[in-house]
Structures are given as structure tokens and as C-alpha cells.
Write a protein that holds these residues in place. Structure first.
Motif, PDB file in Angstrom:
ATOM      1  N   SER A  62       0.825  -1.205   0.000  1.00 20.75           N
ATOM      2  CA  SER A  62       0.000   0.000   0.000  1.00 20.75           C
ATOM      3  C   SER A  62       0.857   1.253   0.000  1.00 20.75           C
ATOM      4  CB  SER A  62      -0.917   0.022   1.220  1.00 20.75           C
ATOM      5  OG  SER A  62      -1.867  -1.000   1.121  1.00 20.75           O
ATOM      6  N   GLU A  64       0.307   5.383   0.917  1.00 17.61           N
ATOM      7  CA  GLU A  64      -0.617   6.342   1.520  1.00 17.61           C
ATOM      8  C   GLU A  64      -0.063   7.753   1.347  1.00 17.61           C
ATOM      9  OE1 GLU A  64      -2.690   7.345   5.823  1.00 17.61           O
ATOM     10  OE2 GLU A  64      -1.984   5.318   5.426  1.00 17.61           O
ATOM     11  N   THR A  70      -5.292   6.219   0.009  1.00 14.08           N
ATOM     12  CA  THR A  70      -4.525   4.978  -0.037  1.00 14.08           C
ATOM     13  C   THR A  70      -4.699   4.276  -1.376  1.00 14.08           C
ATOM     14  OG1 THR A  70      -4.860   4.698   2.331  1.00 14.08           O
ATOM     15  CG2 THR A  70      -4.129   2.768   1.115  1.00 14.08           C
TER      16      THR A  70
END
Length: 130
Positions: A62, A64, A70
Motif C-alpha cells: 500500500s 498512503e 490509499t
């Protein structure tokens, strides 16, 4: 006068068709380099580089941004994609996998860009040279 305008319109359409056919031909004959690097940028800064030819096991991670947006990115051998995103339109997710430098994957609301480049700049040739 209208016959003259019709000839101009027909000529313009013909030129446009020729340009489209040439563009399609060039895209169909695009050769993907053996070693490709996926560059992931967040707000213009490179945050990660992945050699797609060396990925043996699929990986998901991921990214962010500073506003809490995200993106989940999925990498497999030779290809990469946005798997999930917190943006409202989901265009980046719908784009699917990218595996060459023709078109980057972009999530504008979250400021994330995935670009693919040849590992060796000498492998990047333009259509005229090929």
C-alpha cells in the motif's frame, strides 16, 4: 462552393485515417524490453522502484499520501497494477495491469503514478530508429 468544402472534408478524413492506421501499426509492433523498471511516484517523488523481470512471487503493498488517500498496488512478473484505491472514480483500478512504457497508471486524486521504463536507456528506441 459546397463541392470545394466536401473535397476538403474528404481529404481531411483521409489524412486522419492514414495517421490512425500508422499509429495502430506502430503500437502493434512495439517491442517490450527484457528488463523493465516500474517506478512508483507519490506527489512527484520516487518512493519505490521494482525490476519487473526479477519479480518471482506476486507482491501487494500500500501507498498512503499525506491526506490519507490509499492505493494498493499489486506486482507480478512483468506487470503491475492498482488493485484498490480510496479515490471516488476508481479509474486507476479499472485500468488493470500495465507491462510496458506506452501508458502509465495514474491515480490523480491520490497523487500516485506508476511508470515503466527500460532498465537500460539504450533499449529505448523511438519508432524512427526501429
Amino acid at each position: 462552393m459546397s463541392k470545394h468544402i466536401n473535397k476538403i472534408i474528404i481529404a481531411a478524413i483521409g489524412i486522419l485515417m492514414v495517421v490512425c492506421i500508422i499509429a495502430i501499426f506502430m503500437m502493434m509492433n512495439y517491442k517490450t524490453p527484457d528488463h523493465q523498471i516500474a517506478t512508483i511516484k507519490l506527489d512527484g517523488e520516487v518512493i519505490r522502484e521494482i525490476d519487473l523481470s526479477k519479480v518471482s512471487d506476486p507482491e501487494t503493498f500500500s501507498v498512503e499520501n499525506k491526506h490519507g488517500g490509499t492505493n494498493t498496488i499489486h506486482v507480478e512478473h512483468g506487470k503491475i497494477r492498482f488493485l484498490e484505491a480510496s479515490c471516488p472514480d476508481q479509474l486507476c483500478v479499472q485500468q488493470g495491469y500495465i507491462s510496458n512504457s506506452l501508458l502509465p497508471a495514474v491515480c490523480l486524486p491520490n497523487g500516485v503514478v506508476i511508470e515503466i521504463e527500460a532498465a537500460n536507456e539504450e533499449l529505448l528506441l523511438d519508432a524512427i530508429v526501429e
